[in-house]
Scaffold this active site. Structure first.
Site, PDB file in Angstrom:
ATOM      1  N   ASP A  23       0.783  -1.068  -0.042  1.00  0.00           N
ATOM      2  CA  ASP A  23       0.034  -0.020  -0.096  1.00  0.00           C
ATOM      3  C   ASP A  23       0.815   1.140   0.008  1.00  0.00           C
ATOM      4  OD1 ASP A  23      -1.619  -2.208   0.819  1.00  0.00           O
ATOM      5  OD2 ASP A  23      -2.227  -1.080   2.676  1.00  0.00           O
ATOM      6  N   GLU A  33     -10.416  -2.554   3.866  1.00  0.00           N
ATOM      7  CA  GLU A  33      -9.274  -2.005   4.351  1.00  0.00           C
ATOM      8  C   GLU A  33      -8.922  -0.568   3.782  1.00  0.00           C
ATOM      9  OE1 GLU A  33      -6.377  -5.851   4.822  1.00  0.00           O
ATOM     10  OE2 GLU A  33      -6.702  -5.079   2.758  1.00  0.00           O
TER      11      GLU A  33
HETATM   12  C1  FRU Z   1      -3.963  -3.768   2.880  1.00  0.00           C
HETATM   13  C2  FRU Z   1      -3.125  -3.976   3.891  1.00  0.00           C
HETATM   14  C3  FRU Z   1      -3.469  -2.937   4.957  1.00  0.00           C
HETATM   15  C4  FRU Z   1      -2.632  -3.012   5.970  1.00  0.00           C
HETATM   16  C5  FRU Z   1      -1.369  -3.614   5.077  1.00  0.00           C
HETATM   17  C6  FRU Z   1      -0.494  -4.313   5.845  1.00  0.00           C
HETATM   18  O1  FRU Z   1      -3.106  -4.062   1.515  1.00  0.00           O
HETATM   19  O2  FRU Z   1      -3.793  -5.141   4.538  1.00  0.00           O
HETATM   20  O3  FRU Z   1      -4.819  -3.193   5.720  1.00  0.00           O
HETATM   21  O4  FRU Z   1      -2.385  -1.987   6.832  1.00  0.00           O
HETATM   22  O5  FRU Z   1      -1.860  -4.008   3.948  1.00  0.00           O
HETATM   23  O6  FRU Z   1       0.720  -4.445   5.009  1.00  0.00           O
END
Ligand code: FRU
Length: 534
Positions: free
Chosen positions: A62, A242
């Site tokens: 992300d 998310e």
């Molecule tokens: C989304 C996610 C988020 C988390 C991160 C962990 O892709 O699962 O929810 O904070 O990646 O790497």
């Protein structure tokens, strides 16, 4: 309740907890299975994007902490400093002044002990509300991220924490009073914070992933937070929620702005696996109210391709710029860890501006590539008024081919069943971007795009409904060494795809099926590499 007790209780829902780090794949405590980080990056590797951000090496997911400060667009991302698959999550940092050329800045907020640094946002604390300022006139930058704690072999917890920089983003210090916000649900993450000027306060949007909810909190100092309201379940709920974000975007053709709540879904998105949905509505400083009455509405997808996830907007973009800007992780949790690239894995999309447009009488979110990318154009070619006969018509003689291209093509489908463009074409290989008249849809077919066998879910043909009120279809296409991004009818529909073709597959053809179609006009450019070493 103590964190340990909460976590123990949460194990009752451990199937769900799998989530997340199921979403994220691997066990953070063991070394990644295919650690390729030792290879020296050249930025000329077969699949290395030439005008998209990638880390020099290792795994990325992300975008995090996107914030503009003093002439610089800051960007952080989920990063594994130790390998080329998910693990050891830390925030890696990069900057750009023009949204095109990137400088790698290194790890800003590292994993330490039992705490990984999950996704979040960053703000410029102009009024020094958190008190991290040092009186040198420079406003502190503050990152608000999720602390992901491993408590025992099978138990994790998540809470929100702060880190700050008083030197314009060069060095970062974790706040000694962390965490600043906890919740009984051990899945509580991805805080997105912005300054809500009318209320003179910070507002945080944050996900309760397994409950399909976002919560809104307020604070005057970034350290003490109180719950204001919740939103959801609503729209798409087939996967966990998310990376939410609440922000305002300009309404095209007016000086109005519209509140948008973006929420990611994994899996269960329109093209399978992970993707983004949005809700348009109003925000009164406390509560988000969707325009479309009830919460039972069908989801509205941000991007109809499989490779657009975890998008967040840039905070603090200067008012005189006026744009809402964002960028997404160009990958999909379904096969993210298997894509065949090394010594890095994953890319970000091109930065895009986000707008609201009325289409068929309804307000919709639309996206456009940022104009800044035009500085990479060279070798312009223009074609006008051609009949496209059924079949494939190579544009090699018109001088159009390459691994990195921008193409703007306008068609009148006429009697054709499908019309479009094939890119990255070579022996038995091509990616087709087209319009399908029978279903009134724009599609990307990557079933024969190159390497597709690394995961069962990868080979796909994905489509988005496309209104063509004037009988014309306009496709704006960005082709890089391992991606195709399509903006149809000025961004009314967008599809983002990774592809892994052979380097010599650099042909471009016009495509028509079922009858001739008309090419109204086509413009094409080669795009220069953004990496200095090239
Ligand atoms: C989304 C996610 C988020 C988390 C991160 C962990 O892709 O699962 O929810 O904070 O990646 O790497």
């Amino acid at each position: 309740m103590s964190r340990l007790l909460r976590t123990t209780l949460s194990l009752f829902v451990s199937g769900l907890i799998l989530f997340t780090v199921a979403g994220c794949g691997s066990d953070s405590s063991s070394p990644p299975p295919d650690d390729l980080a030792a290879e020296e990056p050249t930025f000329d590797e077969q699949y290395r994007p030439q005008f998209h951000y990638t880390p020099r090496q290792n795994w990325m997911n992300d975008p995090n902490g996107m914030v503009y400060n003093d002439g610089v667009f800051h960007f952080f991302h989920q990063y594994n400093p130790e390998g080329n698959t998910w693990g050891h999550m830390s925030w890696n940092h990069a900057t750009t002044e023009d949204l095109v050329h990137w400088e790698h800045q290194g790890v800003a907020i590292p994993e330490e002990g039992n705490e990984m640094i999950f996704s979040g946002s960053a703000v410029v604390d102009e009024n020094n509300t958190a008190g991290f300022g040092t009186n040198d006139g420079q406003a502190p930058m503050v990152a608000i991220y999720t602390s992901h704690y491993t408590i025992a072999e099978d138990s994790t917890d998540q809470a929100q924490s702060l880190a700050y920089s008083t030197d314009g983003g060069e060095t970062w210090t974790k706040y000694e009073g962390n965490p600043v916000l906890e919740h009984p649900d051990p899945n509580f993450r991805d805080p997105n914070v912005f300054w809500y000027a009318p209320g003179e306060k910070w507002v945080m949007t944050i996900a309760l992933p397994t409950q399909h909810k976002v919560q809104f909190y307020e604070s005057t100092n970034l350290k003490d937070w109180s719950l204001m309201s919740e939103f959801g379940p609503a729209g798409g709920t087939d996967g966990i929620w998310e990376c939410p974000a609440l922000f305002q975007v300009p309404v095209e053709g007016s000086d109005q702005e519209q509140w948008v709540l973006q929420v990611d879904l994994n899996p269960g998105s329109v093209a399978g696996g992970s993707g983004g949905q949005y809700f348009l509505g109003s925000f009164d400083g406390t509560t988000f109210t969707p325009r479309e009455g009830g919460l039972e509405t069908a989801p509205h997808w941000v991007d109809y391709g499989p490779d657009f996830y975890a998008v967040i907007p840039w905070n603090n973009v200067p008012e005189e710029d006026g744009r809402a800007l964002w960028m997404a992780w160009m990958n999909n949790w379904e096969y993210a860890q298997d894509i065949p690239t090394s010594p890095w894995r994953s890319a970000q999309t091109i930065p895009r501006s986000v707008h609201v447009r009325t289409i068929d009488g309804t307000r919709r979110l639309v996206q456009r590539p940022v104009e800044e990318l035009q500085q990479l154009r060279e070798n312009a070619v223009q074609l006008e008024g051609r009949t496209i006969e059924s079949g494939m018509t190579s544009l090699a003689e018109d001088g159009i081919s390459g691994q990195t291209l921008e193409i703007v093509a306008e068609f009148e489908p006429g009697d054709a069943e499908t019309v479009g463009v094939a890119v990255r074409e070579g022996k038995n290989e091509r990616t087709i971007v087209g319009y399908d008249a029978a279903t009134d849809s724009v599609f990307v077919d990557r079933t024969t795009s190159g390497a597709v066998d690394f995961h069962d879910a990868f080979a796909s043909r994905d489509a988005a409904p496309l209104a063509t009120p004037d009988g014309r279809v306009k496709l704006h296409i960005f082709v890089d060494r391992s991606s195709v991004e399509v903006f149809a009818n000025d961004g009314a529909r967008v599809l983002t795809h990774r592809i892994f073709p052979r380097p010599e597959s650099d042909g471009v053809s016009l495509v028509a099926e079922g009858g001739p179609a008309q090419l109204v006009r086509l413009e094409a450019w080669s795009l220069r590499s953004i990496w200095p070493s090239r």
